[in-house]
Design an enzyme around this catalytic site. Structure first.
Site, PDB file in Angstrom:
ATOM      1  N   ASN A 261       0.880  -1.175   0.000  1.00  0.00           N
ATOM      2  CA  ASN A 261       0.000   0.000   0.000  1.00  0.00           C
ATOM      3  C   ASN A 261       0.913   1.219   0.000  1.00  0.00           C
ATOM      4  OD1 ASN A 261      -1.783   2.064   0.481  1.00  0.00           O
ATOM      5  ND2 ASN A 261      -2.240   1.476   2.596  1.00  0.00           N
TER       6      ASN A 261
ATOM      7  N   LYS B 131       0.163   4.240  -0.263  1.00  0.00           N
ATOM      8  CA  LYS B 131      -0.476   5.435   0.327  1.00  0.00           C
ATOM      9  C   LYS B 131      -0.217   6.661  -0.568  1.00  0.00           C
ATOM     10  CE  LYS B 131       0.184   3.537   4.913  1.00  0.00           C
ATOM     11  NZ  LYS B 131      -0.244   3.681   6.277  1.00  0.00           N
TER      12      LYS B 131
ATOM     13  N   HIS C 158      -9.635   1.072   4.581  1.00  0.00           N
ATOM     14  CA  HIS C 158      -8.395   1.255   5.342  1.00  0.00           C
ATOM     15  C   HIS C 158      -8.700   2.165   6.536  1.00  0.00           C
ATOM     16  CE1 HIS C 158      -4.338   2.536   6.392  1.00  0.00           C
ATOM     17  NE2 HIS C 158      -3.902   1.471   5.733  1.00  0.00           N
TER      18      HIS C 158
ATOM     19  N   GLU D  99      -7.245   4.608   7.671  1.00  0.00           N
ATOM     20  CA  GLU D  99      -7.078   6.042   7.376  1.00  0.00           C
ATOM     21  C   GLU D  99      -8.315   6.589   6.676  1.00  0.00           C
ATOM     22  OE1 GLU D  99      -3.266   5.615   5.453  1.00  0.00           O
ATOM     23  OE2 GLU D  99      -2.430   5.009   7.382  1.00  0.00           O
TER      24      GLU D  99
ATOM     25  N   GLU E 191      -5.830  -5.231  10.300  1.00  0.00           N
ATOM     26  CA  GLU E 191      -4.831  -4.194  10.526  1.00  0.00           C
ATOM     27  C   GLU E 191      -5.158  -3.450  11.818  1.00  0.00           C
ATOM     28  OE1 GLU E 191      -2.691  -3.032   6.613  1.00  0.00           O
ATOM     29  OE2 GLU E 191      -4.286  -1.615   7.021  1.00  0.00           O
TER      30      GLU E 191
ATOM     31  N   GLY F 193       2.042   1.859  10.852  1.00  0.00           N
ATOM     32  CA  GLY F 193       3.042   2.932  10.809  1.00  0.00           C
ATOM     33  C   GLY F 193       3.719   3.208  12.139  1.00  0.00           C
TER      34      GLY F 193
ATOM     35  N   SER G 103       2.947  -2.545  10.407  1.00  0.00           N
ATOM     36  CA  SER G 103       4.388  -2.589  10.690  1.00  0.00           C
ATOM     37  C   SER G 103       5.054  -3.903  10.292  1.00  0.00           C
ATOM     38  CB  SER G 103       4.650  -2.264  12.167  1.00  0.00           C
ATOM     39  OG  SER G 103       4.271  -0.932  12.433  1.00  0.00           O
TER      40      SER G 103
HETATM   41  C1  PEP Z   1      -1.039   0.101   5.965  1.00  0.00           C
HETATM   42  O1  PEP Z   1      -1.087   1.312   5.854  1.00  0.00           O
HETATM   43  O2  PEP Z   1      -1.882  -0.620   5.417  1.00  0.00           O
HETATM   44  C2  PEP Z   1       0.057  -0.481   6.749  1.00  0.00           C
HETATM   45  C3  PEP Z   1      -0.020  -1.730   7.081  1.00  0.00           C
HETATM   46  O3  PEP Z   1       1.083   0.370   7.050  1.00  0.00           O
HETATM   47  P1  PEP Z   1       2.490  -0.025   7.735  1.00  0.00           P
HETATM   48  O4  PEP Z   1       2.962  -1.308   7.104  1.00  0.00           O
HETATM   49  O5  PEP Z   1       3.379   1.121   7.441  1.00  0.00           O
HETATM   50  O6  PEP Z   1       2.221  -0.202   9.198  1.00  0.00           O
END
Ligand code: PEP
Length: 247
Positions: free
Chosen positions: A10, A12, A94, A96, A166, A172, A208
């Site tokens: 992803n 972003k 997601h 976000e 998630e 993040g 992460s």
């Molecule tokens: C994401 O934004 O879907 C995600 C998993 O981010 P990160 O791997 O940076 O935690």
């Protein structure tokens, strides 16, 4: 035969034509036979993904979609448009999108339905916030989010559904969920899917994930792959995650 783990990046709100060209070339060069990789890029770079990844086994898709098919919805992109373009998958719901753009469970369900109806794979994200977790509400939150998607799911949606667990606090933050947490939530989601007649859906873990923890997380029962944010921007790191998936 064991299905290959599905590793989805992803990107972003990151990238430029120049940066992407380097990253696409590195991914194409490093992708091994049997890998199942995909990258979800910002809308303006879909054309570049289509062109750059042509002839490779790497899939590509979008990070969002409109719940509407057409009409006066300035700035929106429909599922049919993405499918027309050749997208294979779309991230839906997601955290976000849920927290920054007010997407509720019903909206996420309509988007997932639109993606499946257009013949693409919806990657539906579910996950609890830190405060929900601290209140002991993880199970209730993720099952509520998934239930909304399953409620009126068409056969297409049931067939192509991918769910990404998630935990919001892990995204993040550099702090992935523990194996125990992932095992517990994935078992719960698997049970819920099976009860709804959704057999064989892929369950991804996201939050992460990096090369150093991918092997451990991908080995957990009911983890069929990973949704990777930050680490997917570094082609070497993303390919190392793919390698961990192979192992
Ligand atoms: C994401 O934004 O879907 C995600 C998993 O981010 P990160 O791997 O940076 O935690």
């Amino acid at each position: 035969m064991v299905a290959a783990k599905y590793i989805v990046g992803n990107w972003k709100l990151h990238g430029s034509v120049q940066e992407n060209a380097v990253r696409f070339a590195a991914l194409k060069a490093g992708c091994q036979p049997g890998d199942t990789l995909a990258v979800c890029v910002p809308f303006p770079y879909l054309a570049q993904a289509q062109q750059a990844l042509q002839g490779s086994a790497i899939g590509w898709g979008a990070q969002n979609v409109s719940e509407h098919a057409k009409g006066a919805f300035t700035g929106e992109v429909s599922a049919a448009m993405l499918a027309d373009f050749g997208c294979g998958c779309v991230i839906v719901g997601h955290s976000e999108r849920r927290s920054l753009y007010g997407e509720d469970d019903a909206t996420v369900a309509r988007k997932a339905q639109a993606v499946a109806e257009a013949g693409m794979m919806p990657i539906v994200c579910v996950g609890e916030t830190l405060s929900e977790r601290e209140c002991g509400d993880t199970a209730q939150v993720v099952t509520r989010q998934l239930a909304a998607v399953l409620a009126d799911a068409s056969e297409e949606l049931k067939r192509g559904l991918v769910v990404a667990y998630e935990p919001v606090w892990a995204i993040g933050s550099g702090r992935a969920a523990s194996e125990e947490d992932v095992r517990e939530v994935h078992a719960l989601l698997r049970g819920q899917l099976e009860q709804a007649g959704v057999i064989g859906a892929r369950l991804l873990y996201g939050g992460s994930v990096k090369a150093s923890n991918a092997g451990t997380l991908l080995n957990v029962v009911n983890v069929d792959g990973a949704l990777v944010g930050g680490a997917s921007l570094d082609a070497e790191e993303f390919l190392a995650i793919a390698q961990a998936a192979r192992a």
